[in-house]
Structures are given as structure tokens and as C-alpha cells.
Scaffold this motif. Sequence first.
Motif, PDB file in Angstrom:
ATOM      1  N   LEU B 201       0.849  -1.196   0.000  1.00 34.47           N
ATOM      2  CA  LEU B 201       0.000   0.000   0.000  1.00 34.47           C
ATOM      3  C   LEU B 201       0.882   1.242   0.000  1.00 34.47           C
ATOM      4  N   TYR B 202       1.946   1.158   0.793  1.00 36.02           N
ATOM      5  CA  TYR B 202       2.853   2.298   0.927  1.00 36.02           C
ATOM      6  C   TYR B 202       3.932   2.277  -0.150  1.00 36.02           C
ATOM      7  N   VAL B 203       4.505   1.084  -0.343  1.00 31.38           N
ATOM      8  CA  VAL B 203       5.631   0.962  -1.268  1.00 31.38           C
ATOM      9  C   VAL B 203       5.241   1.407  -2.677  1.00 31.38           C
ATOM     10  N   GLY B 204       3.971   1.188  -3.040  1.00 35.87           N
ATOM     11  CA  GLY B 204       3.527   1.476  -4.393  1.00 35.87           C
ATOM     12  C   GLY B 204       3.393   2.951  -4.736  1.00 35.87           C
ATOM     13  N   LEU B 205       3.636   3.839  -3.781  1.00 43.29           N
ATOM     14  CA  LEU B 205       3.412   5.255  -4.051  1.00 43.29           C
ATOM     15  C   LEU B 205       4.735   5.944  -4.428  1.00 43.29           C
ATOM     16  N   GLY B 206       4.924   6.106  -5.735  1.00 41.00           N
ATOM     17  CA  GLY B 206       6.167   6.697  -6.231  1.00 41.00           C
ATOM     18  C   GLY B 206       6.392   8.118  -5.767  1.00 41.00           C
ATOM     19  N   GLY B 207       5.314   8.814  -5.453  1.00 37.90           N
ATOM     20  CA  GLY B 207       5.440  10.216  -5.064  1.00 37.90           C
ATOM     21  C   GLY B 207       5.844  10.404  -3.607  1.00 37.90           C
ATOM     22  N   ARG B 208       5.989   9.291  -2.861  1.00 34.37           N
ATOM     23  CA  ARG B 208       6.343   9.379  -1.442  1.00 34.37           C
ATOM     24  C   ARG B 208       7.635   8.595  -1.221  1.00 34.37           C
ATOM     25  N   PRO B 209       8.794   9.247  -1.395  1.00 33.80           N
ATOM     26  CA  PRO B 209      10.062   8.512  -1.342  1.00 33.80           C
ATOM     27  C   PRO B 209      10.298   7.792  -0.017  1.00 33.80           C
ATOM     28  N   PHE B 210       9.734   8.287   1.066  1.00 35.66           N
ATOM     29  CA  PHE B 210       9.962   7.645   2.364  1.00 35.66           C
ATOM     30  C   PHE B 210       9.394   6.219   2.368  1.00 35.66           C
ATOM     31  N   TRP B 211       8.295   6.025   1.626  1.00 38.05           N
ATOM     32  CA  TRP B 211       7.661   4.708   1.578  1.00 38.05           C
ATOM     33  C   TRP B 211       8.109   3.897   0.372  1.00 38.05           C
ATOM     34  N   ASN B 212       8.488   4.604  -0.683  1.00 41.26           N
ATOM     35  CA  ASN B 212       8.753   3.960  -1.962  1.00 41.26           C
ATOM     36  C   ASN B 212      10.105   3.255  -1.931  1.00 41.26           C
ATOM     37  N   SER B 213      10.237   2.273  -1.016  1.00 38.18           N
ATOM     38  CA  SER B 213      11.517   1.616  -0.836  1.00 38.18           C
ATOM     39  C   SER B 213      11.262   0.126  -0.663  1.00 38.18           C
ATOM     40  N   ALA B 214      12.075  -0.673  -1.329  1.00 40.12           N
ATOM     41  CA  ALA B 214      11.823  -2.118  -1.358  1.00 40.12           C
ATOM     42  C   ALA B 214      11.964  -2.768   0.009  1.00 40.12           C
ATOM     43  N   ILE B 215      12.627  -2.081   0.937  1.00 45.36           N
ATOM     44  CA  ILE B 215      12.896  -2.718   2.221  1.00 45.36           C
ATOM     45  C   ILE B 215      11.676  -2.669   3.152  1.00 45.36           C
ATOM     46  N   VAL B 216      10.678  -1.864   2.786  1.00 49.05           N
ATOM     47  CA  VAL B 216       9.518  -1.725   3.677  1.00 49.05           C
ATOM     48  C   VAL B 216       8.809  -3.062   3.895  1.00 49.05           C
ATOM     49  N   GLY B 217       8.634  -3.831   2.810  1.00 48.85           N
ATOM     50  CA  GLY B 217       7.958  -5.131   2.936  1.00 48.85           C
ATOM     51  C   GLY B 217       8.678  -6.063   3.910  1.00 48.85           C
ATOM     52  N   PRO B 218       9.971  -6.362   3.660  1.00 48.43           N
ATOM     53  CA  PRO B 218      10.711  -7.210   4.608  1.00 48.43           C
ATOM     54  C   PRO B 218      10.722  -6.657   6.036  1.00 48.43           C
ATOM     55  N   ARG B 219      10.829  -5.346   6.166  1.00 45.83           N
ATOM     56  CA  ARG B 219      10.827  -4.773   7.525  1.00 45.83           C
ATOM     57  C   ARG B 219       9.493  -5.013   8.212  1.00 45.83           C
ATOM     58  N   PHE B 220       8.415  -4.895   7.422  1.00 48.37           N
ATOM     59  CA  PHE B 220       7.086  -5.149   7.993  1.00 48.37           C
ATOM     60  C   PHE B 220       7.015  -6.561   8.546  1.00 48.37           C
ATOM     61  N   LEU B 221       7.497  -7.528   7.751  1.00 54.71           N
ATOM     62  CA  LEU B 221       7.417  -8.917   8.196  1.00 54.71           C
ATOM     63  C   LEU B 221       8.267  -9.128   9.432  1.00 54.71           C
ATOM     64  N   ALA B 222       9.485  -8.579   9.413  1.00 61.05           N
ATOM     65  CA  ALA B 222      10.381  -8.778  10.555  1.00 61.05           C
ATOM     66  C   ALA B 222       9.762  -8.191  11.821  1.00 61.05           C
ATOM     67  N   SER B 223       9.216  -6.994  11.715  1.00 63.09           N
ATOM     68  CA  SER B 223       8.652  -6.384  12.924  1.00 63.09           C
ATOM     69  C   SER B 223       7.370  -7.097  13.342  1.00 63.09           C
ATOM     70  N   ALA B 224       6.612  -7.613  12.367  1.00 66.33           N
ATOM     71  CA  ALA B 224       5.387  -8.337  12.724  1.00 66.33           C
ATOM     72  C   ALA B 224       5.723  -9.628  13.455  1.00 66.33           C
ATOM     73  N   PHE B 225       6.770 -10.318  12.973  1.00 72.48           N
ATOM     74  CA  PHE B 225       7.118 -11.586  13.598  1.00 72.48           C
ATOM     75  C   PHE B 225       7.852 -11.369  14.917  1.00 72.48           C
ATOM     76  N   THR B 226       8.145 -10.105  15.226  1.00 69.13           N
ATOM     77  CA  THR B 226       8.644  -9.790  16.565  1.00 69.13           C
ATOM     78  C   THR B 226       7.473  -9.458  17.482  1.00 69.13           C
ATOM     79  N   ALA B 227       6.677  -8.483  17.057  1.00 62.80           N
ATOM     80  CA  ALA B 227       5.612  -7.989  17.932  1.00 62.80           C
ATOM     81  C   ALA B 227       4.505  -9.026  18.133  1.00 62.80           C
ATOM     82  N   GLY B 228       4.169  -9.768  17.086  1.00 62.28           N
ATOM     83  CA  GLY B 228       3.064 -10.728  17.179  1.00 62.28           C
ATOM     84  C   GLY B 228       3.337 -11.826  18.203  1.00 62.28           C
TER      85      GLY B 228
END
Lengths: 315, 589
Positions: B201-228
Motif C-alpha cells: 500500500l505504501y511501497v507502491g506510491l512513487g510520489g512518497r520517497p519515504f515509503w517507496n523503498s523495497a525494504i519496507v515489505g521485509p521490515r514489515f514482516l520482521a517487525s510483525a514476527f517480533t511484535a506478534g
Amino acid sequence: MSDIHKPCACSPDKGVSRRSFLRTSTVLASGVAALAASLAPLRELTDYTSIEQFMQKYYKEMTPQEMEKVLERITREVEQHYKIRPHVKDYKPMDGVEFVYCLNLTRCIGCRKCVHACVAENNQSQNPEIQYIRVLKLPHGSLDMEKGDHNYAPSSVPEKGFFYMPVQCQQCKNPPCVKVCPVKATWQESDGITVVDYDWCIGCRYCEAACPYFARRFNFTKPSIPKERLNPNMSYLGNRPRKQGVMEKCHFCIQRTRAGKYPACLEVCPTGARKFGNILDPESEVSYILRTKRVFIQLKEELGTSPRFFYYFDV
Amino acid sequence: MMRACKNYLTFLWRCTRIAFVGDWRYYAWLGLLSLFCLVGLNAYAKQIVHGLVVTGMSDQVSWGVYIANFTFLVGVAAAAVMLVIPVYIYGNEELHDLVIFGELLAVAAIIMCLAFVMVDLGRPDRFWHLIPGIGQFNFPGSMLSWDVIVLNGYLLMNVHICGYLLYCRYDGRRPAKWFYIPFVFLAIVWAVSIHTVTAFLYVGLGGRPFWNSAIVGPRFLASAFTAGPALIILAMQVVRWITADSPGGGVAPPPSGTPAPEAGARRPATLEDLELLASHLPQFASVPAEIRQSILMDAVVLDVAPGDALLRQGEAGNEVFFVLEGRVVVKREEKGRFRITRSVGPGEQFGETSALTKTPRAATAIAEEPACLLRLPADSLSKLMQIPQMNKIITWRMTERLMITDRALMILRSIVQVSMLINVFLLVNEIFKEFYSPTAHVASSQYLYFGLHGYHALVPWIWVAIAFNLVAMFLLVLPLSRSLKYLNVACVLAIVGIWIEKGMGLVVPGFIPTPLGEIVEYSPSLNETLVCLGIWAFGILCYTVLLRMAIPILQGTLSKATEGHGDFYHRSTETPTLGIPDVKTAHSR
């Protein structure tokens, strides 16, 4: 055992005892009362969604008769609210037309007349303020928008050492806002204008996050327009009054340009910095500019949005 | 067919009813959560009337704490899979007992996710525009439409898996593998997808460089598998705490360690007794006559009175018991508190674990009503286990228990440990990329970590989050966190740290500065905060009620076999498994 542990009111082998019945009904009654109390603010709701509105079909699926009915409803609503009978029409794109905007940065003096003409033409909310055009004051020699001043207010413009760059919807050929909308409430028309169906938008604001030009505006509350400032010449996809909770944006004054007129921002510009026309017509002013001028800027070209809005200079 | 329907409806009815039964602590907890829900609902009603203007959001920062919570909770829901993978792919037994709790947590988390999306909509009355078929569904173009599919699909899948497994346990039958295993594996892939899609949802927005980064997906998973899993570690300890000490029919097990007195009347078993067992345990019919004869040699039939202890936790013993009549409750003592781990009825066995593994008794078994039992020595059990049908049924019933062991929590600890290391590693990667070559795109990160042009609302938050994450990481890596006390501290720090980092620290800076370089800050309004609290309360309420239904089913106290029993059963089964009951009653007898 405390007496909660006694068989409950619904115990199959004991009948419903008087005491447990009383207790259950007291709990139920106070629950309902609390629920009603928490929902009390809804009594202030004035703008109900009518069945007719709730059931309204998607713009592209409406027959001309159904559209007629919808336009009648909008006319009725506007008349009721503003005591002015509007002319609401669904202006369609013309064949062989693709609109393009050119803006001469050398000429713009940052007077913001375009901003106000736009507000007046397009029935934008004045409280809270919604404006489609944002004018940036930039220091000479840089296009770094982070250095831009959005709130400049000198006694007179232009100021020495600065130039001005008005930004509005760039009517991209590859619009990110259209791609992300989950309900297809915003789309690109054949004449290149990206429009919003205000009666279909669910207000998720994903398009606003996707837009690289800060061109979209959301109705965070009910828009308010003074009666005397209402523009009665309205279009369905254009300047008809919007409701709370929907998105809106610049639509190149669809109610004017599809009827052969110039957009309001162009007409009011005192320096002639703004040029508008049909790029498919080789004789049009914009075709001439794009043919003859040397330097153009498409904002954030690297994003691949391919704007139909060109900034140029007199060189 | 009709009978199956009726049986299922009875199951639903009894589950619903038990959700409203508990001790005063349970009612107080439900009351408190309902109060928060109503306050949240009130705030939402105000938002409906006045619009999203009652929030802190603006055209510049058009998403806020609603979407931040949504993002965090999708991660919590996805993390249920970290229990499922070890159990179904690696056959881990310790975590097997926790799978249902993890999946129920996923259900509650998804419900909260959907609520957070709903309150974020400007026009909730037009929700139907999103429904495929009747609305206009922009699939596959919009990532939001993907999210609608994956979230609802995940919800349905988890409801199906939990509902089916619980119903089978209630019904006392073995779940049909084809009916749920395919969904278990689908849910594993799906869990990864719900979080990846949310990242996109975030990564797909080219106009928002803070989100438009390939590492967001892996980071999401890593943090989810920590917090969950961290949240599951905490939740399981709460479940363990509140399910302990239940009075269980007013019978308190005597202190463990002392040998059980020889209770009740005893006589040698006869072939008729074995026939009686076969009538309750159809698999027994497959036992050939010569084996029946040979096990009869050492078989004893016991007639016991309610309250008689048959075996005691901690003592040595190598006999297995089959119930012929009546019910027996199995309780385990942990730190001076008792919990029902299973309730055994006719045809079912207990004591088999010690008999098979030659380990001391792991729990105490007490007759709950006048009962008749068949006692067999370990070698007779081994003979029975050589028959495939018997082997299958006995092994399956061994897993039917409510057990939350420290070892299971330690497995979760190692998952949290590894995920946290990966999470912090990915964070370092991102920080390096942003700041070492400070392109124009660094503005949002600059704003987040250090402030920009005099604006620094998020700076204290993000540094608190980083500090929490680092402390949690060190605690998790050190052997110190093998003690639950430190593990809990680490889990709380990790959850709070990730909530800040992934919620406010991800959503808000993406909007600051705007694509035109303007800086408008965001902080949630009171109304917005109340709506959030309301949704969290609602989610916790859902989880509480789901646990209230699931726990007695897992213990075996709420089952088809206990249907229609009198008051005695109402007390023993439907008294507070949630909420700590009368300690006096439990110990005075």
C-alpha cells in the motif's frame, strides 16, 4: 460459591426464576440505555443520505435517463440549500480533443488571482478553505520545492530575487491517483481530464497519499459556500457543491472548457502566463508553444506520471 | 443431516451462553471493556456528524493514527502463522496446544483492522461500493482492493480453522484432515501476503520517497514476527494465570508428591468390562481376542466416588486408566495453582503419557462423579498401541489438553529473538541508505529522526521506539530472558517500540514534508484517540469472549458429553475459567 455461580437464567433444568429474570432485564435495559446515550451525537446529523442517493449507480453505468434524474435531484438539493436554481449538466468530453496547459514561469508574478478565481468558479468551500492551486515562491536559481514559501504575503508582488510557481492538478497521462482508487471513483476522461465522481468516492484518501503534486483536497467537514458566491452554472463531474467526506480536485473547469471556454484561472491571469488548449489541434496556442519554446519542465518527470501541464520560460 | 445441524446449533448456543457466564471479575472486565467501547462509539458518532475534521488529519497529512494502528494490527494477525509453521511443518508438540490461541488472536486482530479502516473512511455509508460484484472493485489495480481480499480471506480462513477444530473437540471426534489442513497451509502463505500487501500500500506510491523503498515489505514482516509472538507470549501467560485455580466442581487436589491412597472398590476386570469399553471406544473392536485375553490378566476395575484421586502429579506410576463410566478431571499444579488440563469421559484414557514415557505423573486425576475405571499396566498399553487404530486414537487423545508450558513460551522467545535481530538489522540498512547519500529524499527521515526546519514532533517518539527496540533486543539475546520476568519486559518493550516505529513512525513522516515541500505536523486529536481506544477495547473484548468459549472446550469440560448434565456440570464447567475463583473453596476441602 458466589451466587453468580448459581444456574443462570437460561439454565435448561431450572425455570426462569424471578430474581434472575429481573437481574437479566436490568442488565439488558441499562446496556441499551448506555448504547443509546453513546450514540446521542447522531441526533445532530442533518445531512442524511437518502435512499435515492444511497442506491445511486456508478457514473459510467448510468443511462441518460438515470443521469437526468440524478441531475434533477442535485438541482433540487442545491435549490433547497442555497435558494438559487442552478443549471446542472453532465458535460461530456469532445471527440478529437486533448487538453494541455502551459504556464510561463517568466511571466507569473505570484498575485494568486488564479487561486481566487478558481475558488469562485468551482464552488470550493470557504470554511474550511479549499483551494486547488498552490503558488510557491522560490528563490531564483533553484527548483527545489523544499525551499518554496507557500504562505508568502508581501505588500506587493513580485519580490526581487524570487520567482513564482503555481501548482495544480497536472492531469497526468499516467495518474497514480486513478490507479490506487479502490472503487474507481476517479478516472481519466478521453480529453485527458482526471475527474472524481463525488457520489461514488468512499473517502479513503488513498489518492491524496498517491498524488505527487499535492493536487487533491478532501472535505474533512461539510463545505460552506456563501449563497451570494455560488456559481449556478454547474457540472456533474465538475463544480457542483460537494458533500462532507469526499475528495475533489482541479478538473480544468470542465463546465467551461467542455463548452469551448477557457478555464477561470487562465481568464483572470493579468500577465498572460497561462495558456490552455487542444494539443491534438496543430493550430492551437499550446501546440504552437510546445513546438517553438525551448525549455519545458514537467514537474517530477522522474516519477513517470507524464503530466499534461508544462512549465516554460521566455528565453 | 438434521441431527448434525441440531448438534452444531447446540454447540453454537452453548458457546454463546458460556460467554456470558463467569465470576464477578469476568463481569467487571467485560463491563470495563464495554465502557471503553461505548466511549469510542460516542466519539465515532461525533466524527460521523462533523466529519474527519474532528481528527488531527489534514490535506497535508491525510492518514494518521487510524491507519497506523491498522498497519500494526495486520502484523499481529500475520504473526499467528509463527505458531502454525512450527506445529504443522516441523511437528512441534509444545506449540500445538497454543495454535488455537494464536489463531483466535489473529481473528480478533483482523476484526480490529477492519474497524480501523472503517473509521478512517470519509463516507462509511458508501461501504458497499467496495464489495466485488455490486460495487466497483478496482482489482488488481489498487493495492487497497488487494487488501480487502486478503484481510477478509484471512479472517474467514482463521474462523474456519478454529471453528472446525473447536467443534470437533467439542464433538469428541477427530478432525478430518482434508477439511482443515489445506486451509492451514493456505493460511501460512496468506499470512505473509496480508502483511506484504499492506506494505505494498505504501511501497507502491512513487510520489512518497519515504515509503517507496523495497525494504519496507521485509521490515514489515520482521517487525510483525517480533511484535506478534511477543504479544502471544504475554497473552498466553495471562490465559495460564486466569485458567488456574479453578474450583472444578469444588474438588481440590491434595498436595502433589504424596502417593495416592488406594481409593474405591477394586476387582479384576472381565470380558464384559472390555465390551463396555468397546461400546464407548469403537476402535477397541479392532483388538483381537488373544490380546484382549492377555491384557485381562493384569487389568483392574475401580469404582470410585467423587473427589477420589486416582493418580497424583509428581509420583511415579506406569498404569493407564480408561473411563468406563462417569467423568474424571485432570488437573495440573503450577506454582501452587491448579488448572484443569482435560476432562475425561467414557471411552477416553488418562495417565498414558507416564505409562508410555516412564516419566512421573504430569498432573493429578480426580473423579468428578461416581466413576468406573479400567486400569491397565504399561505393557498392556504397549500391546494395545501395536494395533494401528488404537495407536491413532490414543495418540490423538494425548494431544487433547490445555497446556501452556514454559518450553512453548521459550520457543516463541527464540522466534522473537531472531525476528528482532533481523528487524534491527533492516532498520540499520535503511538508516544508512537514507543518510549516507543524502539525496532530496532524505527530508522525511531527517524530519523523523532529527527534525526539519524547526519541526520535530516525532523526534522524541522515534528515539524512544529505537531505545525500546534495542533494549528488547539485548534482553532477548542475553540468557537473562530465559526467565519469564525479563522475557516479559523484553516483550512489552518490543511491542511498544514496534507500535511507535511502524505506526506513527512510518505513516506520518511519509506525509512530511508534502510533495510540494510544505511542512504541516500531525498529532492525533482527543476524539481520534478515543475512537482508537474504543476499537482496541472492542478487539480485546472479542478475544476475551473467544477465549471464554475456547478454553472449556480445550479442557474438555464443555463438550457434547457434558450436554444436558445438571447443576453440577453447570458449576464445574461454566464457572469461571476466566477469573480467579474462590481460593477458599479450592483449598478448604
